[in-house]
Scaffold this active site. Structure first.
Site, short mmCIF file in Angstrom:
data_model
loop_
_atom_site.label_atom_id
_atom_site.label_comp_id
_atom_site.label_asym_id
_atom_site.label_seq_id
_atom_site.Cartn_x
_atom_site.Cartn_y
_atom_site.Cartn_z
N ARG A 146 -3.64 -1.40 -6.97
CA ARG A 146 -2.88 -2.67 -6.90
C ARG A 146 -3.31 -3.53 -8.08
O ARG A 146 -4.36 -3.27 -8.69
CB ARG A 146 -3.15 -3.39 -5.58
CG ARG A 146 -4.61 -3.73 -5.37
CD ARG A 146 -4.87 -4.31 -3.99
NE ARG A 146 -6.31 -4.37 -3.75
CZ ARG A 146 -6.86 -4.59 -2.58
NH1 ARG A 146 -6.10 -4.72 -1.49
NH2 ARG A 146 -8.16 -4.64 -2.43
N CYS A 161 7.77 -38.90 -15.02
CA CYS A 161 6.44 -39.41 -15.31
C CYS A 161 5.60 -39.58 -14.05
O CYS A 161 4.54 -40.16 -14.10
CB CYS A 161 6.52 -40.72 -16.09
SG CYS A 161 7.30 -42.05 -15.17
N HIS A 197 -4.58 -44.42 -5.60
CA HIS A 197 -5.01 -45.05 -6.86
C HIS A 197 -6.14 -44.25 -7.50
O HIS A 197 -6.09 -43.91 -8.69
CB HIS A 197 -5.45 -46.48 -6.58
CG HIS A 197 -5.93 -47.20 -7.80
ND1 HIS A 197 -7.25 -47.25 -8.16
CD2 HIS A 197 -5.24 -47.85 -8.77
CE1 HIS A 197 -7.37 -47.93 -9.28
NE2 HIS A 197 -6.16 -48.32 -9.68
N LYS A 206 0.82 -1.20 0.00
CA LYS A 206 0.00 0.00 0.00
C LYS A 206 0.86 1.27 0.00
O LYS A 206 0.65 2.19 -0.79
CB LYS A 206 -0.95 0.00 1.20
CG LYS A 206 -1.93 1.18 1.22
CD LYS A 206 -2.73 1.25 2.51
CE LYS A 206 -3.70 0.12 2.69
NZ LYS A 206 -4.95 0.32 1.93
N SER A 220 13.49 -42.12 -16.65
CA SER A 220 12.26 -41.39 -16.40
C SER A 220 12.03 -41.41 -14.90
O SER A 220 11.94 -42.47 -14.29
CB SER A 220 11.09 -42.07 -17.13
OG SER A 220 9.90 -41.40 -16.82
N MET A 226 -4.85 -8.03 8.44
CA MET A 226 -4.32 -7.10 9.43
C MET A 226 -5.20 -5.89 9.58
O MET A 226 -6.21 -5.76 8.88
CB MET A 226 -2.89 -6.76 9.08
CG MET A 226 -1.99 -7.92 9.54
SD MET A 226 -0.29 -7.61 9.12
CE MET A 226 -0.48 -7.12 7.44
N ARG A 249 -3.08 2.54 8.64
CA ARG A 249 -3.36 1.27 7.95
C ARG A 249 -2.10 0.43 7.86
O ARG A 249 -1.00 0.94 7.68
CB ARG A 249 -3.81 1.53 6.51
CG ARG A 249 -5.14 2.23 6.35
CD ARG A 249 -5.37 2.46 4.86
NE ARG A 249 -6.30 3.53 4.63
CZ ARG A 249 -7.56 3.32 4.20
NH1 ARG A 249 -7.99 2.10 4.01
NH2 ARG A 249 -8.36 4.33 4.00
N GLY A 277 -7.51 -8.49 4.47
CA GLY A 277 -8.33 -8.71 5.65
C GLY A 277 -7.60 -9.30 6.83
O GLY A 277 -8.20 -9.53 7.87
N TYR A 316 11.96 -33.79 -20.89
CA TYR A 316 10.50 -33.69 -20.99
C TYR A 316 9.85 -33.96 -19.65
O TYR A 316 10.48 -34.51 -18.75
CB TYR A 316 9.96 -34.66 -22.04
CG TYR A 316 10.07 -36.10 -21.65
CD1 TYR A 316 9.06 -36.74 -20.92
CD2 TYR A 316 11.18 -36.86 -22.01
CE1 TYR A 316 9.17 -38.06 -20.54
CE2 TYR A 316 11.30 -38.19 -21.64
CZ TYR A 316 10.30 -38.78 -20.90
OH TYR A 316 10.41 -40.09 -20.52
#
Lengths: 903, 903
Positions: A353, A841, A469, A27, A774, A108, A97, A106, A861
């Site tokens: 902001r 993977c 699973h 702020k 992998s 503080m 503030r 919200g 990859y």
């Protein structure tokens, strides 16, 4: 002398600009920046976050020179605005503030109207000629101060106010008169005395210092600490305190207050979007007591409102605000969320902001801004949270529909789905075939349930974690799924479940929200997603930028097709065992397992060979020349055997076997810790005929496919070089048999999963025989942490609450632990074989933070479930940008992340 | 030109001495050394192991110059002995023997009497004037050559011989005449022609080269390969071939042959010990056809034999042999196993090598030799295989008793025990209380069976590996134990088991041999061990030499006492959960687990507190000021709950609970992979009250014990720094409460197990909060290799056969994998906290090879089951010697091991 206080507003030279939000808080920095842009902000000053840190480290004391600096700053402020703090005739009112480096909405505290007391309120009333306004302001101040500084709970004040209204049969606050407020003020003071033992402070300096202290203390209140833990933020940093001259939007009909976005935050349209209230204070807009009016005429007309827009009611102010909108967007190079107040016709900006936005609007804004040249394409890519794309890919609940929450589990697979509850996979299939939508509910699922999961619209389990699973399979299928909903008490016998007191029977309708884990009663309507052209544009930009290839984990032709539609560049994990579960084959698989000798086993395998071969032909034809990594059989054999007596009898009849043989074999195969048991290449070594059949099926399929497929045969659960050597010889032996028989050859690669710590440690010698690695990070996480993904549910919540795990290690890579092993394996493997191909993977292959790490350690990859492919494509592009930024600037990765995001 | 052949004997200058056994093989080197010492050996020459390697690498061809070198060597040999190879009148006969670097007894092949054919046999008959001897020698040659070189199976020759004896009603070979042997030779030749298609070779050069080839080939025969795999030896190296002039002990009454040890190999007494046969060949002594006579008069008198000793029958030869005995011991500095032949009154030495001996004699010999100054104390320490001490510590089977083997399992805990079969722990206890000896037989054991295991003399399971529950607990208790005897088919219902066709009922007697895994039918008598003063002496030497401290894993006062008797210097692992299983407490433990809320849980814990405190008081009083490492509760809670319906009902009655509550709780707690589940510090974090009770019990006990105990509180299963931090705070909080209450303090340490790969990787930060690390290598092996010790049994055998594991990774540390993590953890931990104490408390703490590694990476102590303490003390001393030798010489550890062993 260190500067603890920075001024802003009133044409102040921006001495603070370079300090940024780390010192001044979000702020404070935005006020300073607006000030430096010549935008009108009420003057004031910021006490830096350094003071907060000092305060907490020095037993709530302040730096020596702070008092002087604040005194001088108040003096400066008084001069600038022409009011004096505590002056009975001409009182200065200020707001106090908080403002941390990162926004914690919200969390503080704020105190407004500070400077009022029994004397100054009189002065204010006189000066504004509005006693009602003055006393209303005073009571607001007492209420906020009482709550924030003196810790007197809100409800004491609210009780007094509502009792007063009841007594006098008044409805709105605006109905209260000057004297009404005076009475209430008197009651407020009494309650403060009663609750705290002290009178409400009349000394404005005391008020100021105590408010400052309260804001600094709020940094370490429980709410804030919890918020930071949940959002994975550090307790360091602290908050700044902003002290600013009050301006008022409630001083008459030439006053107003409002909030606005510089673009439409829902759609991303480049239009000025906001609301305002005439003669009101900021909190009134939020409170929703009166219906706010539109900013623009266009919006008013679209809404068919008869209340004038700001454009109409105050055209000059509107013009000024519109100019500021342009200026702010150009300066901050992002869509802004602003607050303003108009005091007696004069516009004051209170806040700016970056604005929150939906995934769709974020895409549109990023693409529009890049196309207009305001930001670069890299910045556009960085602006999108990859995970937010899930909102675009899956159905979502209609936000307008009513919902009844039953419980909340883990958000295992995104999307929303409704259907009738069924408790068995068979039932799911039967009802689905009859055209019904069903939700499959199980304590946990097993590979036997696959057909039911396929048939269901969504899956709900009471056990298991993010890589159980159910979770893994559902993500693979793109089915919404909620797991580990431990409040479910399922009774299979009675075909019911009780969820926190609510009885749900088979056939009842429920709705799952896979994206947040909600389980809702009844059918809640959903909205189907439509992919915009912005999505396509951004993904194209991402694709040209990224280094990492993105593949999908897929077995079935359907999954493979979905994967290609989402842009997968190959299959990184084809789990052959998933192909074993269909109706007819599972019987042969069981026959194979129940075989008394090698010959019987080979006979059963001979029946599996042609169907497995056909599976591969279909897969290869879909994937064309793209790489397909096929993992040979991985799970322990007992996973394929039936468990219940009834099922065992059925199988015995089908296979014409004594049921005792099945029972005994199941007992023999039973394992204490199947995860660490007889599985993966251990099966290939004990029963080479199984792997031989699979390799044969793969290569025979390759030779008859329409194209020449790009095959990588992957051996699971390698721990030693010798295992790899034996398995490689097996594959090569079968290959040369097949090639001899068919008089045709094809080239392919042989590699391994790295999913055990020992494999990572011995990567150098394993790479002697493996052409690719992998990373199977699901199992690598389980073994490195000694943590079963199926069992961790019971304490994972506690672990996250206590800050032991910052995130679920099965969802986002444990970079410090598992990551070090991956880095070692990558380095050691490449040392042995510089051309070694590296991929991942595990489930982490679709997690953005994990993907950044994969780029870091030089993988080629990532592979993830088909529905995660777009997320991975975007995350991979961000990873490339981060890493190249890091290399170019030779800086730490965390800083690079921050700076590259900041553009 | 490279020298492929080295001569020995006949006063040959020892050109070969320095080459050692690597080049010449063990036999060749010993012949060369004896030759160089002036000891009479029949002259001959050695073809080096290099030729063997060349042979196998070059498709069974030989180096170019070999033929010339052998031709010249034969010429040299003929000159030395005055015979000529293949000369009909004066034939030279030679032996062709293998001789590898490391002894592989019986694995490779030998041919004697080479040089005989249809002509030379006539010459030999004439020259020796003993045709029967000549033809007997010829048929022996044909038989050996036929078998070794021509691959005609033994039984063909034996059939011919026995048929002949039957036909003529002859009993002994010595009954056969010259003509009988001639007939047999003719039949032998026929069978060779029939089996091979070729005539028996008459060309002596062909005989020689083919015999050489056969010996070289035998290096890679299946028998030899298997032997090397079992004994963990390399296939490199190869064998040498020794060609030596034959000498004969069967040419009349002034001939003899014998074997001897320079000391008594059973007792270690410094006495000449051996046997000989007059007029016989070496193989006759081994064949046992005639009873051999003693070497010395004293031995003959002790045996009350009327057959004269060599000392009496040939006093001059005996004197020469006795001198050689002294010379060999002085030269080789170890007890020797020798072979000799006396041909017509002339002594020839055929072999000398280090003699095999019992553990007891090895101790005596090593101590005697060190005390006489022949070897150093370090050498004495190195001479003893630590594992051989088990023979001295546990009862062994009476070697004279008959045995009926039922099956063989894994040798889980040494010692022999007999008793009646029982199938439940309760039955074991009941019968044992009634004074019976029982063997507890289970599929696998669980913590509930502890009381039965205590009551039993031995434990037998059909499942599980070397670190299964049964194995670990039995070793800790010093109970003989055989596990994983998969041939057992146990039927609990019928109270029977079938072992490979034999039915064994409850109450039947069986005998277990824990040292080799044998399960025997009936009661086989055992012999109790008595520890000699040599044992005490050697252990003292070891204790002064070693760096590593040796502690024991023990919980009960009894175990602790045994541990101290065996020389334990503390307790390295006190598993508090073992204290939870006794009759009364298990009920409270269950009450604690079944508690519906924290208060109920605390009530149950309050009952456990005093008994747990008493346990610790007893333990501390025994251990005095020695360190005691106490591990807080480790296993998952479900291990404490009953499993069968009956037990659940019993508990329900006792605790006045609905049985459904117990069933549901058991279901809730059920885990897919308990090894990776809710256990260790995860319990301490979820249910801090459990750990709080334990810490309180420990510290309250410490404050009332007779002495000031040296306490280390150990947190299990730490994976992250934060867990360690939370647990440390918990312990410190309870400690300060207890100290406040009792107005007394005591110092103690807080540390952790390192048993997860992640803990090893993050050791540096964990050491911020841990004052010691104890490597829990059982679990670290399970997680690093992804291998469940309970389930690995099904494929571990296959893995060892295929050379994937050289040894069971649960018995001997996987140094390449688990070891690297340990090394990292030790380095990283010490980097953070230089004073960090390091130990090991897994089963590997009692394994010599693992102990050497522990010394290598700088641990402070090892901890093992009480009965392993002496083994660990000795292995620790050997480790110190190895490592200092290594440092002094700056060489690789493997070489240091070899050289420091060689003295």
């Amino acid at each position: 002398m260190k500067q603890w206080v920075y001024h802003f507003g009133a044409g102040e030279v921006p001495q603070t600009h370079a300090q940024g939000s780390e010192l001044l808080g979000g702020k404070g920095a935005s006020l300073a920046e607006m000030s430096s842009l010549g935008i009108p902000v009420p003057p004031g000053f910021t006490i830096t976050t350094d003071v907060c840190t000092y305060h907490h480290l020095h037993n709530k004391n302040y730096p020596d020179s702070l008092q002087t600096q604040i005194k001088e700053s108040i003096k400066w402020l008084e001069n600038k605005v022409g009011f004096v703090l505590g002056d009975s005739n001409n009182p200065l009112l200020v707001s106090v503030r908080s403002g941390a480096h990162v926004s914690m909405p919200g969390m503080m505290d704020t105190v407004l109207n500070l400077g009022l007391n029994d004397q100054t309120v009189v002065g204010l009333a006189k000066k504004t000629q509005d006693p009602r306004f003055a006393y209303d302001s005073y009571r607001r101040f007492i209420q906020m101060y009482g709550n924030v500084v003196l810790n007197v709970d809100h409800h004491y004040f609210e009780d007094i106010l509502s009792r007063y209204k009841e007594n006098y049969a008044l409805r709105e606050d605006t109905d209260l008169s000057e004297t009404a407020w005076q009475e209430i003020i008197s009651d407020y003071k009494k309650i403060i005395r009663a609750r705290t033992g002290n009178d409400f402070p009349q000394n404005v300096n005391d008020q100021l210092w105590q408010a400052i202290g309260a804001v600094f203390s709020s940094w370490m209140n429980q709410r804030a600490i919890t918020y930071r833990r949940i959002h994975n933020m550090s307790d360091k940093g602290g908050t700044a305190v902003n002290i600013q001259a009050m301006v008022f939007g409630n001083m008459g009909e030439n006053c107003a207050t409002g909030v606005a976005f510089t673009r439409n935050p829902s759609t991303g349209e480049n239009e000025f979007y906001g609301e305002y209230l005439m003669n009101a204070q900021g909190e009134d807009v939020v409170a929703g007591i009166r219906t706010p009016q539109s900013l623009t005429q266009r919006a008013r007309m679209l809404e068919k409102s008869d209340q004038p827009s700001l454009e109409e009611s105050m055209p000059l102010v509107f013009k000024e605000l519109s100019d500021i909108r342009q200026k702010l967007e150009r300066h901050f190079r992002d869509m802004q969320d602003i607050e303003f107040t108009i005091q007696k016709g004069k516009l004051w900006m209170l806040q700016t902001r970056s604005g929150k936005r939906t995934a769709a609007s974020a895409l549109k804004i990023a693409v529009d801004m890049a196309e207009s040249g305001l930001i670069t394409r890299d910045e556009a890519i960085n602006r999108i949270d990859p995970l937010s794309l899930e909102q675009l890919l899956h159905p979502v609940l209609d936000p307008k529909a009513p919902k009844k929450l039953l419980t909340r589990g883990l958000p295992a697979s995104p999307g929303a789905a409704s259907g009738r509850v069924v408790f068995t996979a068979d039932e799911a299939e039967t009802r689905a075939n009859a055209g019904e939508s069903v939700i499959l509910v199980r304590v946990e699922t097993s590979p036997e349930d696959i057909h039911g999961m396929h048939a269901a619209k969504g899956i709900l389990t009471s056990r298991g974690g993010m890589t159980s699973h159910a979770a893994v399979v559902a993500r693979g299928m793109g089915r919404p799924c909620v797991v580990g909903a431990s409040a479910l008490k399922i009774d299979y016998q009675k075909q019911t479940m009780i969820i926190q007191g609510t009885l749900v029977k088979a056939g009842d309708k429920i709705t799952l929200v896979g994206g947040n884990g909600e389980v809702l009663l009844g059918e809640v309507p959903t909205i189907q997603p439509v992919l915009s052209s912005d999505f396509t544009t951004l993904m194209q930009w991402a694709d040209t930028r990224r280094h990492l290839k993105v593949r999908a984990n897929a077995e079935t032709p359907k999954d493979a097709e979905v994967a290609r539609q989402f842009g997968a560049e190959g299959i990184g994990l084809c789990r052959t065992e998933h192909m074993f579960f269909e109706e007819e084959r599972i019987l042969w698989v069981r026959q194979m397992i129940l075989a008394q000798n090698e010959q019987e086993r080979k006979n059963a395998l001979a029946k599996l060979l042609p169907v497995q071969r056909d599976d591969f032909i279909a897969l290869f034809n879909i994937m064309q020349e793209l790489p397909v990594t096929i993992r040979l059989l991985d799970p322990p054999l007992h996973e394929f055997l039936p468990h219940s007596d009834r099922e065992m009898r059925d199988i015995a009849n089908l296979l014409k076997l004594d049921v005792e043989i099945i029972r005994r074999r199941a007992e023999e195969l039973h394992e204490m810790n199947p995860m660490l048991g007889h599985r993966g290449c251990r099966l290939g070594i004990s029963f080479p005929e199984i792997y031989e059949m699979q390799v044969r099926a793969i290569l025979e399929a390759a030779l008859v496919a329409d194209i020449t497929p790009n095959i990588e045969i992957m051996i699971p659960l390698i721990a030693t070089k010798v295992e790899m050597e034996i398995m490689k010889k097996l594959v090569e032996r079968v290959a040369s048999q097949v090639f001899d028989e068919k008089k045709k050859t094809i080239s392919f690669q042989i590699g391994t999963m790295i999913e055990l710590p020992r494999a990572a440690l011995r990567a150098q010698e394993i790479a002697e025989h493996a052409e690719f690695f992998s990373f199977g990070t699901n199992d690598l996480t389980q073994t490195t942490l000694g943590l079963s993904r199926d069992d961790a549910g019971s304490f994972l919540q506690t672990y996250r609450k206590q800050g032991i795990f910052k995130s679920d290690p099965f969802a986002s890579l444990d970079i410090e632990g598992v990551g070090e092993l991956m880095r070692m394996a990558a380095e050691r493997g490449k040392f042995q074989r510089p051309g070694l191909k590296l991929g991942i993977c595990g489930e982490h292959g679709g997690d953005p933070e994990s993907i950044y790490f994969c780029e870091e350690i030089g993988l080629d990859y990532v592979s993830c479930s088909p529905y995660r492919v777009p997320i991975a494509r975007l995350a991979a592009a961000q990873a490339t940008i981060r890493c190249s930024f890091r290399c170019a600037n030779n800086i730490d990765i965390k800083l690079a992340t921050k700076l590259s995001n900041a553009g």
